[in-house]
Design a protein around this motif. Structure first.
Motif, PDB file in Angstrom:
ATOM      1  N   ALA A  42      28.106  27.481  34.354  1.00 48.71           N
ATOM      2  CA  ALA A  42      28.982  27.124  33.674  1.00 48.71           C
ATOM      3  C   ALA A  42      29.958  27.654  32.744  1.00 48.71           C
ATOM      4  CB  ALA A  42      27.944  25.955  32.656  1.00 48.71           C
ATOM      5  N   LEU A  43      29.137  28.805  33.002  1.00 44.87           N
ATOM      6  CA  LEU A  43      30.426  30.231  31.790  1.00 44.87           C
ATOM      7  C   LEU A  43      31.556  30.475  33.103  1.00 44.87           C
ATOM      8  CD1 LEU A  43      31.046  31.959  29.541  1.00 44.87           C
ATOM      9  CD2 LEU A  43      29.475  33.237  30.610  1.00 44.87           C
ATOM     10  N   GLY A  44      30.498  30.923  34.525  1.00 46.54           N
ATOM     11  CA  GLY A  44      31.419  31.496  35.019  1.00 46.54           C
ATOM     12  C   GLY A  44      32.467  30.049  35.283  1.00 46.54           C
ATOM     13  N   GLY A  45      32.535  28.469  35.313  1.00 41.06           N
ATOM     14  CA  GLY A  45      33.651  27.609  35.506  1.00 41.06           C
ATOM     15  C   GLY A  45      34.465  27.644  34.364  1.00 41.06           C
ATOM     16  N   GLY A  87      34.661  29.970  32.390  1.00 39.29           N
ATOM     17  CA  GLY A  87      36.137  31.907  32.582  1.00 39.29           C
ATOM     18  C   GLY A  87      36.961  31.423  33.584  1.00 39.29           C
ATOM     19  N   ALA A  88      36.802  31.125  34.652  1.00 45.64           N
ATOM     20  CA  ALA A  88      37.725  31.282  35.328  1.00 45.64           C
ATOM     21  C   ALA A  88      39.282  29.848  35.184  1.00 45.64           C
ATOM     22  CB  ALA A  88      37.305  30.557  36.636  1.00 45.64           C
ATOM     23  N   TRP A  89      38.168  29.130  34.229  1.00 43.35           N
ATOM     24  CA  TRP A  89      39.987  27.605  33.993  1.00 43.35           C
ATOM     25  C   TRP A  89      40.448  28.389  33.293  1.00 43.35           C
ATOM     26  CZ3 TRP A  89      40.137  24.618  29.560  1.00 43.35           C
ATOM     27  CH2 TRP A  89      41.046  24.338  29.335  1.00 43.35           C
ATOM     28  N   LEU A  90      39.576  29.295  32.038  1.00 46.12           N
ATOM     29  CA  LEU A  90      40.777  30.180  30.985  1.00 46.12           C
ATOM     30  C   LEU A  90      41.423  30.953  31.590  1.00 46.12           C
ATOM     31  CD1 LEU A  90      37.995  30.054  28.327  1.00 46.12           C
ATOM     32  CD2 LEU A  90      39.710  28.260  28.349  1.00 46.12           C
ATOM     33  N   ALA A  91      40.950  31.179  32.484  1.00 44.88           N
ATOM     34  CA  ALA A  91      41.171  32.994  33.498  1.00 44.88           C
ATOM     35  C   ALA A  91      41.941  32.249  33.588  1.00 44.88           C
ATOM     36  CB  ALA A  91      40.881  33.246  34.068  1.00 44.88           C
ATOM     37  N   ARG A  92      42.674  31.425  34.605  1.00 46.54           N
ATOM     38  CA  ARG A  92      44.032  30.384  35.219  1.00 46.54           C
ATOM     39  C   ARG A  92      43.455  31.125  36.613  1.00 46.54           C
ATOM     40  NH1 ARG A  92      46.995  27.064  32.886  1.00 46.54           N
ATOM     41  NH2 ARG A  92      47.327  26.847  30.281  1.00 46.54           N
ATOM     42  N   LEU A  93      42.578  32.122  36.905  1.00 46.19           N
ATOM     43  CA  LEU A  93      42.487  32.769  38.421  1.00 46.19           C
ATOM     44  C   LEU A  93      43.195  34.553  38.411  1.00 46.19           C
ATOM     45  CD1 LEU A  93      42.646  29.826  41.079  1.00 46.19           C
ATOM     46  CD2 LEU A  93      40.354  30.807  39.611  1.00 46.19           C
ATOM     47  N   GLU A  94      43.407  34.729  36.795  1.00 47.52           N
ATOM     48  CA  GLU A  94      43.448  35.389  37.637  1.00 47.52           C
ATOM     49  C   GLU A  94      43.016  36.652  37.010  1.00 47.52           C
ATOM     50  OE1 GLU A  94      46.469  36.978  33.691  1.00 47.52           O
ATOM     51  OE2 GLU A  94      47.702  34.271  34.333  1.00 47.52           O
ATOM     52  N   ALA A  95      43.025  37.808  37.599  1.00 52.10           N
ATOM     53  CA  ALA A  95      42.054  38.654  38.544  1.00 52.10           C
ATOM     54  C   ALA A  95      41.508  39.112  36.940  1.00 52.10           C
ATOM     55  CB  ALA A  95      42.751  40.065  39.213  1.00 52.10           C
ATOM     56  N   ARG A  96      42.143  39.677  35.901  1.00 50.53           N
ATOM     57  CA  ARG A  96      42.055  40.524  34.547  1.00 50.53           C
ATOM     58  C   ARG A  96      40.853  39.286  33.837  1.00 50.53           C
ATOM     59  NH1 ARG A  96      45.797  43.264  30.484  1.00 50.53           N
ATOM     60  NH2 ARG A  96      45.772  44.606  32.292  1.00 50.53           N
ATOM     61  N   GLY A  97      40.940  37.966  33.680  1.00 47.57           N
ATOM     62  CA  GLY A  97      40.481  37.420  33.059  1.00 47.57           C
ATOM     63  C   GLY A  97      38.555  36.976  33.691  1.00 47.57           C
ATOM     64  N   LEU A  98      39.531  37.090  35.185  1.00 48.60           N
ATOM     65  CA  LEU A  98      37.916  36.943  36.224  1.00 48.60           C
ATOM     66  C   LEU A  98      36.988  37.742  36.262  1.00 48.60           C
ATOM     67  CD1 LEU A  98      39.958  35.131  39.046  1.00 48.60           C
ATOM     68  CD2 LEU A  98      38.598  34.600  37.336  1.00 48.60           C
TER      69      LEU A  98
END
Length: 234
Positions: free
Chosen positions: A161-164, A166-177
Protein backbone atom coordinates in the motif's frame (compact mmCIF):
# COMPACT_ATOMS: atom_id res chain seq x y z
CA UNK A 1 -7.79 21.75 -29.27
CA UNK A 2 -7.31 19.13 -31.99
CA UNK A 3 -3.90 18.24 -30.58
CA UNK A 4 -5.62 16.77 -27.52
CA UNK A 5 -7.15 14.10 -29.75
CA UNK A 6 -3.75 12.67 -30.63
CA UNK A 7 -2.41 9.78 -28.50
CA UNK A 8 -0.59 11.09 -25.47
CA UNK A 9 2.89 9.78 -26.43
CA UNK A 10 2.60 11.42 -29.86
CA UNK A 11 1.27 14.63 -28.32
CA UNK A 12 4.11 14.84 -25.80
CA UNK A 13 6.70 14.29 -28.51
CA UNK A 14 5.38 16.46 -31.33
CA UNK A 15 2.63 18.63 -29.85
CA UNK A 16 4.76 21.67 -29.08
CA UNK A 17 6.36 21.68 -32.52
CA UNK A 18 3.02 21.28 -34.27
CA UNK A 19 1.51 24.15 -32.29
CA UNK A 20 4.49 26.36 -33.15
CA UNK A 21 4.17 25.48 -36.84
CA UNK A 22 0.48 26.39 -36.74
CA UNK A 23 1.20 29.78 -35.19
CA UNK A 24 3.96 30.45 -37.74
CA UNK A 25 1.63 29.65 -40.65
CA UNK A 26 -1.08 31.90 -39.24
CA UNK A 27 1.39 34.73 -38.82
CA UNK A 28 2.69 34.32 -42.38
CA UNK A 29 -0.83 34.39 -43.82
CA UNK A 30 -1.73 37.41 -41.72
CA UNK A 31 1.42 39.29 -42.75
CA UNK A 32 0.72 38.47 -46.40
CA UNK A 33 -2.87 39.70 -45.94
CA UNK A 34 -4.22 36.35 -47.02
CA UNK A 35 -7.40 34.88 -45.60
CA UNK A 36 -7.16 32.38 -42.78
CA UNK A 37 -10.30 30.43 -43.63
CA UNK A 38 -8.63 28.31 -46.32
CA UNK A 39 -5.63 27.67 -44.08
CA UNK A 40 -7.86 26.66 -41.16
CA UNK A 41 -9.87 24.31 -43.38
CA UNK A 42 -6.72 22.69 -44.77
CA UNK A 43 -5.16 22.27 -41.31
CA UNK A 44 -8.40 20.84 -39.92
CA UNK A 45 -8.58 18.24 -42.69
CA UNK A 46 -4.90 17.27 -42.48
CA UNK A 47 -4.95 17.14 -38.68
CA UNK A 48 -8.10 15.01 -38.63
CA UNK A 49 -6.49 12.49 -40.96
CA UNK A 50 -3.39 12.46 -38.76
CA UNK A 51 -5.46 11.95 -35.61
CA UNK A 52 -7.20 8.92 -37.08
CA UNK A 53 -3.93 7.47 -38.36
CA UNK A 54 -1.99 7.94 -35.12
CA UNK A 55 -4.79 6.63 -32.91
CA UNK A 56 -5.13 3.57 -35.13
CA UNK A 57 -1.38 2.96 -34.88
CA UNK A 58 -1.45 3.48 -31.13
CA UNK A 59 -4.32 1.03 -30.64
CA UNK A 60 -2.55 -1.51 -32.83
CA UNK A 61 0.61 -1.23 -30.73
CA UNK A 62 -1.41 -1.48 -27.51
CA UNK A 63 -3.16 -4.57 -28.83
CA UNK A 64 0.16 -6.21 -29.65
CA UNK A 65 1.46 -5.36 -26.18
CA UNK A 66 -1.62 -6.85 -24.54
CA UNK A 67 -1.27 -10.01 -26.62
CA UNK A 68 2.40 -10.43 -25.67
CA UNK A 69 1.64 -9.87 -21.99
CA UNK A 70 -1.32 -12.26 -22.10
CA UNK A 71 0.79 -15.01 -23.66
CA UNK A 72 3.61 -14.35 -21.21
CA UNK A 73 1.21 -14.53 -18.27
CA UNK A 74 -0.17 -17.80 -19.63
CA UNK A 75 3.35 -19.22 -19.89
CA UNK A 76 4.15 -18.25 -16.30
CA UNK A 77 0.83 -19.72 -15.16
CA UNK A 78 2.04 -23.10 -16.38
CA UNK A 79 4.44 -23.21 -13.40
CA UNK A 80 1.76 -23.37 -10.66
CA UNK A 81 -0.44 -25.45 -12.95
CA UNK A 82 2.23 -28.14 -13.31
CA UNK A 83 3.19 -27.81 -9.64
CA UNK A 84 -0.41 -28.45 -8.60
CA UNK A 85 -0.16 -31.84 -10.28
CA UNK A 86 3.17 -32.73 -8.68
CA UNK A 87 3.15 -31.12 -5.23
CA UNK A 88 1.08 -32.85 -2.59
CA UNK A 89 -1.46 -30.59 -0.92
CA UNK A 90 -1.53 -28.05 -3.74
CA UNK A 91 -5.27 -28.00 -4.25
CA UNK A 92 -6.18 -24.89 -6.19
CA UNK A 93 -9.57 -24.62 -7.78
CA UNK A 94 -10.26 -22.99 -11.14
CA UNK A 95 -10.97 -19.66 -9.48
CA UNK A 96 -7.53 -19.65 -7.90
CA UNK A 97 -5.82 -20.09 -11.25
CA UNK A 98 -7.95 -17.36 -12.81
CA UNK A 99 -7.06 -15.01 -9.96
CA UNK A 100 -3.35 -15.74 -10.33
CA UNK A 101 -3.52 -15.26 -14.10
CA UNK A 102 -5.15 -11.86 -13.60
CA UNK A 103 -2.33 -10.95 -11.21
CA UNK A 104 0.31 -12.02 -13.74
CA UNK A 105 -1.42 -10.16 -16.57
CA UNK A 106 -2.01 -7.04 -14.49
CA UNK A 107 1.60 -6.91 -13.34
CA UNK A 108 2.86 -7.36 -16.89
CA UNK A 109 0.59 -4.66 -18.29
CA UNK A 110 1.54 -2.29 -15.49
CA UNK A 111 5.19 -2.71 -16.38
CA UNK A 112 4.52 -2.31 -20.10
CA UNK A 113 2.47 0.87 -19.65
CA UNK A 114 4.87 2.51 -17.19
CA UNK A 115 8.16 1.47 -18.76
CA UNK A 116 7.22 2.49 -22.30
CA UNK A 117 6.90 6.10 -21.14
CA UNK A 118 10.53 6.23 -20.07
CA UNK A 119 13.58 5.57 -22.20
CA UNK A 120 16.14 5.31 -19.40
CA UNK A 121 17.24 1.73 -18.82
CA UNK A 122 17.63 2.37 -15.08
CA UNK A 123 14.01 3.50 -14.83
CA UNK A 124 12.74 0.44 -16.70
CA UNK A 125 14.90 -1.86 -14.59
CA UNK A 126 13.68 -0.15 -11.42
CA UNK A 127 10.06 -0.68 -12.45
CA UNK A 128 10.73 -4.32 -13.25
CA UNK A 129 12.50 -5.06 -9.96
CA UNK A 130 9.85 -3.22 -7.93
CA UNK A 131 6.97 -5.05 -9.60
CA UNK A 132 8.62 -8.46 -9.29
CA UNK A 133 9.45 -7.86 -5.62
CA UNK A 134 5.99 -6.49 -4.87
CA UNK A 135 4.27 -9.36 -6.65
CA UNK A 136 6.43 -11.96 -4.91
CA UNK A 137 5.83 -10.34 -1.52
CA UNK A 138 2.08 -10.24 -2.05
CA UNK A 139 2.02 -13.79 -3.36
CA UNK A 140 4.11 -15.29 -0.56
CA UNK A 141 2.15 -13.42 2.08
CA UNK A 142 -1.15 -14.56 0.59
CA UNK A 143 0.00 -18.18 0.74
CA UNK A 144 1.39 -17.73 4.26
CA UNK A 145 -1.83 -16.16 5.54
CA UNK A 146 -3.87 -18.96 3.99
CA UNK A 147 -1.67 -21.62 5.62
CA UNK A 148 -1.19 -20.05 9.05
CA UNK A 149 -4.50 -18.16 9.33
CA UNK A 150 -2.61 -15.51 11.28
CA UNK A 151 -4.18 -12.08 10.61
CA UNK A 152 -1.03 -10.36 11.90
CA UNK A 153 0.67 -11.23 8.62
CA UNK A 154 -1.71 -8.88 6.82
CA UNK A 155 0.58 -6.07 7.97
CA UNK A 156 2.87 -6.95 5.07
CA UNK A 157 0.28 -5.57 2.70
CA UNK A 158 0.98 -2.16 4.22
CA UNK A 159 4.32 -2.27 2.39
CA UNK A 160 2.51 -2.69 -0.93
CA UNK A 161 0.00 0.00 0.00
CA UNK A 162 2.89 2.34 0.80
CA UNK A 163 4.33 1.64 -2.63
CA UNK A 164 1.05 2.37 -4.40
CA UNK A 165 0.45 5.62 -2.54
CA UNK A 166 4.07 6.69 -2.97
CA UNK A 167 4.01 6.04 -6.71
CA UNK A 168 0.81 8.06 -7.03
CA UNK A 169 2.20 10.98 -5.04
CA UNK A 170 5.46 10.84 -7.00
CA UNK A 171 3.54 10.87 -10.30
CA UNK A 172 5.91 8.11 -11.42
CA UNK A 173 8.89 10.48 -11.36
CA UNK A 174 12.19 8.74 -10.70
CA UNK A 175 13.22 10.78 -7.66
CA UNK A 176 9.91 10.25 -5.88
CA UNK A 177 9.88 6.56 -6.75
CA UNK A 178 13.38 6.17 -5.32
CA UNK A 179 12.21 7.58 -2.01
CA UNK A 180 9.14 5.36 -2.10
CA UNK A 181 11.16 2.19 -2.64
CA UNK A 182 13.61 3.11 0.11
CA UNK A 183 10.65 3.70 2.43
CA UNK A 184 9.20 0.30 1.47
CA UNK A 185 12.52 -1.40 2.23
CA UNK A 186 12.77 0.34 5.61
CA UNK A 187 9.15 -0.50 6.49
CA UNK A 188 9.62 -4.15 5.61
CA UNK A 189 12.83 -4.33 7.66
CA UNK A 190 11.00 -2.78 10.61
CA UNK A 191 8.15 -5.28 10.30
CA UNK A 192 10.62 -8.16 10.16
CA UNK A 193 12.22 -7.01 13.40
CA UNK A 194 9.06 -6.15 15.34
CA UNK A 195 6.61 -8.84 14.21
CA UNK A 196 7.06 -12.01 16.27
CA UNK A 197 7.12 -15.11 14.10
CA UNK A 198 6.61 -17.81 16.74
CA UNK A 199 8.26 -20.22 14.31
CA UNK A 200 10.90 -22.88 15.03
CA UNK A 201 14.53 -21.67 14.79
CA UNK A 202 15.20 -23.17 11.38
CA UNK A 203 12.01 -21.68 9.93
CA UNK A 204 12.68 -18.33 11.58
CA UNK A 205 16.12 -18.30 9.94
CA UNK A 206 14.59 -18.96 6.54
CA UNK A 207 12.05 -16.19 7.08
CA UNK A 208 14.84 -13.78 8.05
CA UNK A 209 16.68 -14.62 4.83
CA UNK A 210 13.49 -14.11 2.82
CA UNK A 211 12.91 -10.74 4.48
CA UNK A 212 16.48 -9.78 3.64
CA UNK A 213 15.96 -10.71 -0.01
CA UNK A 214 12.86 -8.53 -0.29
CA UNK A 215 14.55 -5.62 1.48
CA UNK A 216 17.50 -5.94 -0.90
CA UNK A 217 15.20 -6.00 -3.94
CA UNK A 218 13.28 -2.90 -2.87
CA UNK A 219 16.55 -1.14 -2.07
CA UNK A 220 18.01 -2.13 -5.45
CA UNK A 221 14.93 -0.77 -7.19
CA UNK A 222 15.26 2.48 -5.25
CA UNK A 223 18.90 2.78 -6.29
CA UNK A 224 17.96 2.23 -9.92
CA UNK A 225 15.34 4.98 -9.73
CA UNK A 226 17.87 7.23 -8.03
CA UNK A 227 20.33 6.56 -10.85
CA UNK A 228 17.63 7.37 -13.41
CA UNK A 229 16.83 10.59 -11.54
CA UNK A 230 20.47 11.70 -11.42
CA UNK A 231 20.95 10.80 -15.09
CA UNK A 232 17.95 12.94 -15.98
CA UNK A 233 19.48 15.95 -14.23
CA UNK A 234 22.69 15.81 -16.25
Amino acid sequence: MLLRLYPRPFRERFGEGMAQTFHDLCREHRDARRGLFGLALWIFFETSVGIVRENTTHMSQLGKTMLRVALGALAVLMVPLVASQLVEGWNWNAGGFVFVYVLFFGTGMLYAVIARKMGAWAYKAGVGVALVAGFALGWSNMVHVADSENPANLVYYSVLALGGVGAWLARLEARGLARTLFAMAATLALIAVMLPSGAPPYLARNMAILHGVFVALFTASGLLFRHASLAGLK
